[in-house]
Design an enzyme around this catalytic site. Structure first.
Site, PDB file in Angstrom:
ATOM      1  N   ASP A  46     -18.834  12.144  -6.074  1.00  0.00           N
ATOM      2  CA  ASP A  46     -19.863  12.561  -6.549  1.00  0.00           C
ATOM      3  C   ASP A  46     -20.196  13.075  -7.841  1.00  0.00           C
ATOM      4  O   ASP A  46     -19.820  13.811  -8.932  1.00  0.00           O
ATOM      5  CB  ASP A  46     -20.308  13.514  -5.676  1.00  0.00           C
ATOM      6  N   TYR A  51     -25.942  16.763 -14.806  1.00  0.00           N
ATOM      7  CA  TYR A  51     -24.205  17.607 -14.219  1.00  0.00           C
ATOM      8  C   TYR A  51     -23.976  17.812 -16.002  1.00  0.00           C
ATOM      9  O   TYR A  51     -23.122  16.914 -16.560  1.00  0.00           O
ATOM     10  CB  TYR A  51     -23.135  17.373 -13.631  1.00  0.00           C
ATOM     11  N   LYS A  77     -26.740   9.895  -9.704  1.00  0.00           N
ATOM     12  CA  LYS A  77     -28.086  10.305  -9.101  1.00  0.00           C
ATOM     13  C   LYS A  77     -29.583  10.154 -10.291  1.00  0.00           C
ATOM     14  O   LYS A  77     -29.019  10.297 -10.843  1.00  0.00           O
ATOM     15  CB  LYS A  77     -28.424  12.134  -9.018  1.00  0.00           C
ATOM     16  N   LEU A 242     -18.687  32.312  -0.703  1.00  0.00           N
ATOM     17  CA  LEU A 242     -17.421  32.202   0.885  1.00  0.00           C
ATOM     18  C   LEU A 242     -16.243  32.386   0.902  1.00  0.00           C
ATOM     19  O   LEU A 242     -15.205  33.167   1.261  1.00  0.00           O
ATOM     20  CB  LEU A 242     -17.051  30.483   1.926  1.00  0.00           C
TER      21      LEU A 242
END
Length: 335
Positions: A46, A51, A77, A242
């Protein structure tokens, strides 16, 4: 065609880091990371013009140039055009993403969700990616985190422009599927409630993760399942929060998030579970989730992601998380 039918596996590769996200990544390191993903067997990639102002697409196109096109799936996108003229990167307004791509190319980025811009964006992406087709196209960031109180008017422009164009291209077989690529739940809810055009699935970044999943669980996931669509989870590590990084939602962690991470990690350490394994397997446990696409900018990260996906996690780990109030009572768990 739904995203589940198009996807070649449950682990994909998110290329935002290849656009020099947060740091100036050497070209050889970026290409080696894609090569490591290919070697691992990953066949879904993707990307987006946004970006690094086309940098991630250019690098992905270079890395996959010698690979048989039928062997992999690409999504990109629309909603931003990358122009030839240059601009002051530090002066860009990137909404809540701040200086995420300050090390990207200096090409001017223009937000445009019209029909004409959508077609041009796809043409430009095809050139940067060195390919003759794009399998899935996401309408990028039509949400409050980028456009504030104006987001509904931006969404309406996309509804009249990008949505209809992509719906037609899908029906003509030019693309395989389309949907939204967003960091917020609300625009997906809004699109699902419309009579048409009809999306095939969604890329949702950061909203169905171990650290942040309540709203998606209550408002979005049941409707996605009911409509037999699928969600690809981007940012499963919550911008790195995380797994030991300093950021959550593309910005420095708040004390509350830092405490939540520490509580999860204490239980993970007790059971000798890696935080990456906990993050990926939590997201994939929901029946609405078709795949996860962690980003990577170093080759060794790919092996870590694969190991996390394949790790055996004790059921007691998940039960302890739930008892501690660290996962929603509504969340399906991989037990």
């Amino acid at each position: 065609m739904t995203v589940q039918q198009l996807l070649p596996g449950r682990l994909g590769f998110g290329t935002a880091p290849l656009g020099n996200m947060f740091r100036d990544i050497p070209e050889d390191e970026a290409l080696a990371t894609v090569a490591a993903a290919w070697q691992d067997g990953i066949r879904y990639f993707d990307t987006a013009p946004f970006y690094g102002a086309g940098l991630a697409e250019l690098r992905l196109g270079e890395a996959l140039a010698d690979k048989p096109r039928q062997d992999y799936v690409i999504s990109t996108k629309v909603g931003r055009l990358v122009l030839d003229e240059l601009e002051d990167v530090s002066a860009r307004d990137l909404g809540e993403k701040g200086e995420v791509f300050k090390y990207g190319r200096a090409n001017r980025i223009v937000n445009d969700y019209s029909a004409t811009a959508t077609l041009r964006s796809i043409e430009d992406s095809l050139k940067r990616l060195r390919t003759n087709r794009i399998d899935m196209v996401w309408v990028h960031d039509v949400a409050q985190d980028f456009y504030g109180d104006d987001w509904l008017s931006v969404f309406e422009t996309a509804r009249k422009g990008a949505f209809k164009v992509l719906d037609d291209l899908r029906d003509q077989g030019v693309i395989g599927a389309w949907g939204l690529g967003v960091n917020r739940v609300e625009p997906i809810e809004l699109l699902l409630a419309l009579d048409g055009p009809r999306p095939d699935g969604f890329l949702l970044a950061g909203r169905y993760t171990l650290l942040d999943h309540d709203r998606a669980l209550q408002r979005l996931m049941p409707e996605v399942v009911a409509q037999q669509l699928g969600v690809i989870v981007g940012g499963p590590y919550s911008s790195g929060a995380l797994v030991g990084g300093p950021n959550f939602e593309y910005a420095p962690m708040t004390p509350g998030i830092r405490e939540r991470v520490a509580r999860i990690k204490a239980i993970a350490d007790h059971y000798n579970v890696s935080m990456k394994a906990a993050g990926l397997q939590f997201s994939l446990a929901h029946p609405a989730v078709a795949a996860v696409i962690p980003g990577a900018s170093k080759p060794e990260r790919i092996a870590e992601d694969r190991a996390a996906l394949d790790a055996v996690i004790p059921a007691d780990f998940w039960r302890d998380l739930r008892q501690a109030g660290l996962v929603s009572e509504l969340a399906p768990l991989p037990i």
